[in-house]
Write a protein that holds these residues in place. Structure first.
Motif, PDB file in Angstrom:
ATOM      1  N   GLN A 157      -7.179  16.235  -4.415  1.00 29.29           N
ATOM      2  CA  GLN A 157      -6.936  15.692  -5.752  1.00 29.29           C
ATOM      3  C   GLN A 157      -5.470  15.330  -6.006  1.00 29.29           C
ATOM      4  O   GLN A 157      -5.159  14.690  -7.005  1.00 29.29           O
ATOM      5  CB  GLN A 157      -7.436  16.672  -6.817  1.00 29.29           C
ATOM      6  CG  GLN A 157      -8.953  16.775  -6.847  1.00 29.29           C
ATOM      7  CD  GLN A 157      -9.590  15.481  -7.315  1.00 29.29           C
ATOM      8  OE1 GLN A 157      -9.435  15.089  -8.463  1.00 29.29           O
ATOM      9  NE2 GLN A 157     -10.305  14.807  -6.440  1.00 29.29           N
ATOM     10  N   GLY A 158      -4.594  15.716  -5.106  1.00 27.52           N
ATOM     11  CA  GLY A 158      -3.190  15.346  -5.246  1.00 27.52           C
ATOM     12  C   GLY A 158      -2.806  14.104  -4.475  1.00 27.52           C
ATOM     13  O   GLY A 158      -1.666  13.660  -4.536  1.00 27.52           O
ATOM     14  N   ALA A 159      -3.756  13.503  -3.751  1.00 31.02           N
ATOM     15  CA  ALA A 159      -3.484  12.320  -2.927  1.00 31.02           C
ATOM     16  C   ALA A 159      -3.946  11.055  -3.643  1.00 31.02           C
ATOM     17  O   ALA A 159      -5.109  10.941  -4.042  1.00 31.02           O
ATOM     18  CB  ALA A 159      -4.164  12.457  -1.576  1.00 31.02           C
ATOM     19  N   PHE A 160      -3.023  10.124  -3.779  1.00 30.80           N
ATOM     20  CA  PHE A 160      -3.289   8.845  -4.453  1.00 30.80           C
ATOM     21  C   PHE A 160      -2.857   7.706  -3.537  1.00 30.80           C
ATOM     22  O   PHE A 160      -1.883   7.834  -2.793  1.00 30.80           O
ATOM     23  CB  PHE A 160      -2.485   8.748  -5.754  1.00 30.80           C
ATOM     24  CG  PHE A 160      -2.796   9.839  -6.737  1.00 30.80           C
ATOM     25  CD1 PHE A 160      -3.764   9.667  -7.705  1.00 30.80           C
ATOM     26  CD2 PHE A 160      -2.116  11.051  -6.682  1.00 30.80           C
ATOM     27  CE1 PHE A 160      -4.052  10.682  -8.615  1.00 30.80           C
ATOM     28  CE2 PHE A 160      -2.393  12.070  -7.579  1.00 30.80           C
ATOM     29  CZ  PHE A 160      -3.371  11.883  -8.546  1.00 30.80           C
ATOM     30  N   VAL A 161      -3.575   6.588  -3.615  1.00 33.31           N
ATOM     31  CA  VAL A 161      -3.183   5.389  -2.880  1.00 33.31           C
ATOM     32  C   VAL A 161      -3.118   4.244  -3.883  1.00 33.31           C
ATOM     33  O   VAL A 161      -4.039   4.033  -4.668  1.00 33.31           O
ATOM     34  CB  VAL A 161      -4.167   5.046  -1.743  1.00 33.31           C
ATOM     35  CG1 VAL A 161      -3.735   3.773  -1.021  1.00 33.31           C
ATOM     36  CG2 VAL A 161      -4.275   6.209  -0.762  1.00 33.31           C
TER      37      VAL A 161
ATOM     38  N   ILE B 114       0.879  -1.175   0.000  1.00 33.59           N
ATOM     39  CA  ILE B 114       0.000   0.000   0.000  1.00 33.59           C
ATOM     40  C   ILE B 114       0.909   1.214   0.000  1.00 33.59           C
ATOM     41  O   ILE B 114       1.744   1.378   0.896  1.00 33.59           O
ATOM     42  CB  ILE B 114      -0.942   0.008   1.215  1.00 33.59           C
ATOM     43  CG1 ILE B 114      -1.809  -1.254   1.195  1.00 33.59           C
ATOM     44  CG2 ILE B 114      -1.803   1.275   1.207  1.00 33.59           C
ATOM     45  CD1 ILE B 114      -2.668  -1.433   2.417  1.00 33.59           C
ATOM     46  N   ALA B 115       0.776   2.024  -1.044  1.00 31.05           N
ATOM     47  CA  ALA B 115       1.633   3.204  -1.199  1.00 31.05           C
ATOM     48  C   ALA B 115       0.769   4.456  -1.212  1.00 31.05           C
ATOM     49  O   ALA B 115      -0.258   4.505  -1.898  1.00 31.05           O
ATOM     50  CB  ALA B 115       2.436   3.104  -2.487  1.00 31.05           C
ATOM     51  N   ASP B 116       1.184   5.435  -0.448  1.00 25.94           N
ATOM     52  CA  ASP B 116       0.530   6.746  -0.432  1.00 25.94           C
ATOM     53  C   ASP B 116       1.409   7.722  -1.197  1.00 25.94           C
ATOM     54  O   ASP B 116       2.586   7.879  -0.867  1.00 25.94           O
ATOM     55  CB  ASP B 116       0.364   7.246   1.006  1.00 25.94           C
ATOM     56  CG  ASP B 116      -0.607   6.413   1.799  1.00 25.94           C
ATOM     57  OD1 ASP B 116      -1.772   6.306   1.377  1.00 25.94           O
ATOM     58  OD2 ASP B 116      -0.207   5.864   2.848  1.00 25.94           O
ATOM     59  N   TRP B 117       0.832   8.368  -2.184  1.00 26.94           N
ATOM     60  CA  TRP B 117       1.553   9.355  -2.985  1.00 26.94           C
ATOM     61  C   TRP B 117       0.852  10.697  -2.874  1.00 26.94           C
ATOM     62  O   TRP B 117      -0.376  10.777  -2.980  1.00 26.94           O
ATOM     63  CB  TRP B 117       1.569   8.953  -4.451  1.00 26.94           C
ATOM     64  CG  TRP B 117       2.364   7.733  -4.786  1.00 26.94           C
ATOM     65  CD1 TRP B 117       3.208   7.031  -3.977  1.00 26.94           C
ATOM     66  CD2 TRP B 117       2.388   7.058  -6.046  1.00 26.94           C
ATOM     67  NE1 TRP B 117       3.755   5.975  -4.650  1.00 26.94           N
ATOM     68  CE2 TRP B 117       3.266   5.967  -5.931  1.00 26.94           C
ATOM     69  CE3 TRP B 117       1.756   7.272  -7.249  1.00 26.94           C
ATOM     70  CZ2 TRP B 117       3.529   5.098  -6.977  1.00 26.94           C
ATOM     71  CZ3 TRP B 117       2.002   6.417  -8.299  1.00 26.94           C
ATOM     72  CH2 TRP B 117       2.883   5.343  -8.166  1.00 26.94           C
ATOM     73  N   LEU B 118       1.617  11.756  -2.704  1.00 28.32           N
ATOM     74  CA  LEU B 118       1.070  13.100  -2.667  1.00 28.32           C
ATOM     75  C   LEU B 118       1.761  13.935  -3.736  1.00 28.32           C
ATOM     76  O   LEU B 118       2.972  14.182  -3.664  1.00 28.32           O
ATOM     77  CB  LEU B 118       1.256  13.736  -1.288  1.00 28.32           C
ATOM     78  CG  LEU B 118       0.627  15.114  -1.104  1.00 28.32           C
ATOM     79  CD1 LEU B 118      -0.879  15.075  -1.362  1.00 28.32           C
ATOM     80  CD2 LEU B 118       0.925  15.640   0.286  1.00 28.32           C
ATOM     81  N   ALA B 119       0.994  14.330  -4.739  1.00 30.84           N
ATOM     82  CA  ALA B 119       1.539  15.108  -5.857  1.00 30.84           C
ATOM     83  C   ALA B 119       1.808  16.537  -5.425  1.00 30.84           C
ATOM     84  O   ALA B 119       1.092  17.112  -4.600  1.00 30.84           O
ATOM     85  CB  ALA B 119       0.565  15.099  -7.029  1.00 30.84           C
ATOM     86  N   ASP B 120       2.832  17.111  -6.012  1.00 29.72           N
ATOM     87  CA  ASP B 120       3.153  18.518  -5.786  1.00 29.72           C
ATOM     88  C   ASP B 120       2.042  19.382  -6.381  1.00 29.72           C
ATOM     89  O   ASP B 120       1.344  18.969  -7.319  1.00 29.72           O
ATOM     90  CB  ASP B 120       4.495  18.846  -6.452  1.00 29.72           C
ATOM     91  CG  ASP B 120       5.141  20.098  -5.904  1.00 29.72           C
ATOM     92  OD1 ASP B 120       4.554  20.763  -5.029  1.00 29.72           O
ATOM     93  OD2 ASP B 120       6.255  20.414  -6.366  1.00 29.72           O
TER      94      ASP B 120
ATOM     95  N   VAL C  16      -6.269   4.564  -6.417  1.00 34.32           N
ATOM     96  CA  VAL C  16      -7.429   5.404  -6.134  1.00 34.32           C
ATOM     97  C   VAL C  16      -6.952   6.823  -5.836  1.00 34.32           C
ATOM     98  O   VAL C  16      -5.810   7.039  -5.428  1.00 34.32           O
ATOM     99  CB  VAL C  16      -8.278   4.848  -4.963  1.00 34.32           C
ATOM    100  CG1 VAL C  16      -8.887   3.508  -5.338  1.00 34.32           C
ATOM    101  CG2 VAL C  16      -7.454   4.729  -3.694  1.00 34.32           C
ATOM    102  N   ARG C  17      -7.849   7.765  -6.071  1.00 37.60           N
ATOM    103  CA  ARG C  17      -7.538   9.188  -5.870  1.00 37.60           C
ATOM    104  C   ARG C  17      -8.503   9.769  -4.850  1.00 37.60           C
ATOM    105  O   ARG C  17      -9.711   9.510  -4.909  1.00 37.60           O
ATOM    106  CB  ARG C  17      -7.685   9.912  -7.205  1.00 37.60           C
ATOM    107  CG  ARG C  17      -7.237  11.356  -7.191  1.00 37.60           C
ATOM    108  CD  ARG C  17      -7.366  11.948  -8.582  1.00 37.60           C
ATOM    109  NE  ARG C  17      -6.682  13.223  -8.699  1.00 37.60           N
ATOM    110  CZ  ARG C  17      -6.618  13.924  -9.811  1.00 37.60           C
ATOM    111  NH1 ARG C  17      -7.184  13.476 -10.922  1.00 37.60           N
ATOM    112  NH2 ARG C  17      -5.973  15.076  -9.831  1.00 37.60           N
ATOM    113  N   SER C  18      -7.993  10.544  -3.941  1.00 40.55           N
ATOM    114  CA  SER C  18      -8.809  11.148  -2.897  1.00 40.55           C
ATOM    115  C   SER C  18      -9.843  12.094  -3.498  1.00 40.55           C
ATOM    116  O   SER C  18      -9.534  12.866  -4.414  1.00 40.55           O
ATOM    117  CB  SER C  18      -7.920  11.922  -1.925  1.00 40.55           C
ATOM    118  OG  SER C  18      -8.711  12.667  -1.012  1.00 40.55           O
ATOM    119  N   LEU C  19     -11.050  12.057  -2.968  1.00 41.93           N
ATOM    120  CA  LEU C  19     -12.081  13.007  -3.363  1.00 41.93           C
ATOM    121  C   LEU C  19     -11.867  14.350  -2.674  1.00 41.93           C
ATOM    122  O   LEU C  19     -12.297  15.382  -3.177  1.00 41.93           O
ATOM    123  CB  LEU C  19     -13.461  12.461  -3.013  1.00 41.93           C
ATOM    124  CG  LEU C  19     -13.880  11.196  -3.764  1.00 41.93           C
ATOM    125  CD1 LEU C  19     -15.211  10.676  -3.232  1.00 41.93           C
ATOM    126  CD2 LEU C  19     -13.953  11.453  -5.260  1.00 41.93           C
TER     127      LEU C  19
END
Length: 95
Positions: free
Chosen positions: A48-52, A6-12, A42-45
């Motif tokens: 919008q820069g948070a992905f899992v 499980i990876a959490d990514w936060l886009a700039d 999946v993308r946070s509602l």
């Protein structure tokens, strides 16, 4: 025993859509690899820069092969990672 990552990514700021645009290719490439049992992003509602990323691999060798694959190197390490301000991942053993 399979492994789940499980990876959490936060886009700039400003890179959110560029990350989102690369994810279908990442998913398609991962699902074509031997040993990848499932791969979903999946993308946070709310943000919008948070992905899992949820990925399941047959074993540690399949995970290692995924990380060494050309699509992972190109799409994730070279393409997405520079667009992130935070990147966390944790591996779990399926029970």
């Amino acid at each position: 025993m399979s492994l789940v990552v499980i990876a959490d990514w936060l886009a700039d700021t400003g890179a959110e859509q560029r990350v989102a645009d690369l994810l279908p290719a990442v998913t398609e490439a991962a699902l074509a690899e031997p040993g990848v049992l499932s791969f979903r992003v999946v993308r946070s509602l709310r943000d919008q820069g948070a992905f899992v990323v949820f990925a399941e691999y047959e074993d540690e060798e399949a995970l290692a092969a995924h990380r060494e694959s050309t699509p992972y190197q190109h799409l994730v390490l070279d393409g997405i990672t520079p667009l992130l301000i935070d990147r966390q991942a944790e591996a779990y053993a399926a029970v």
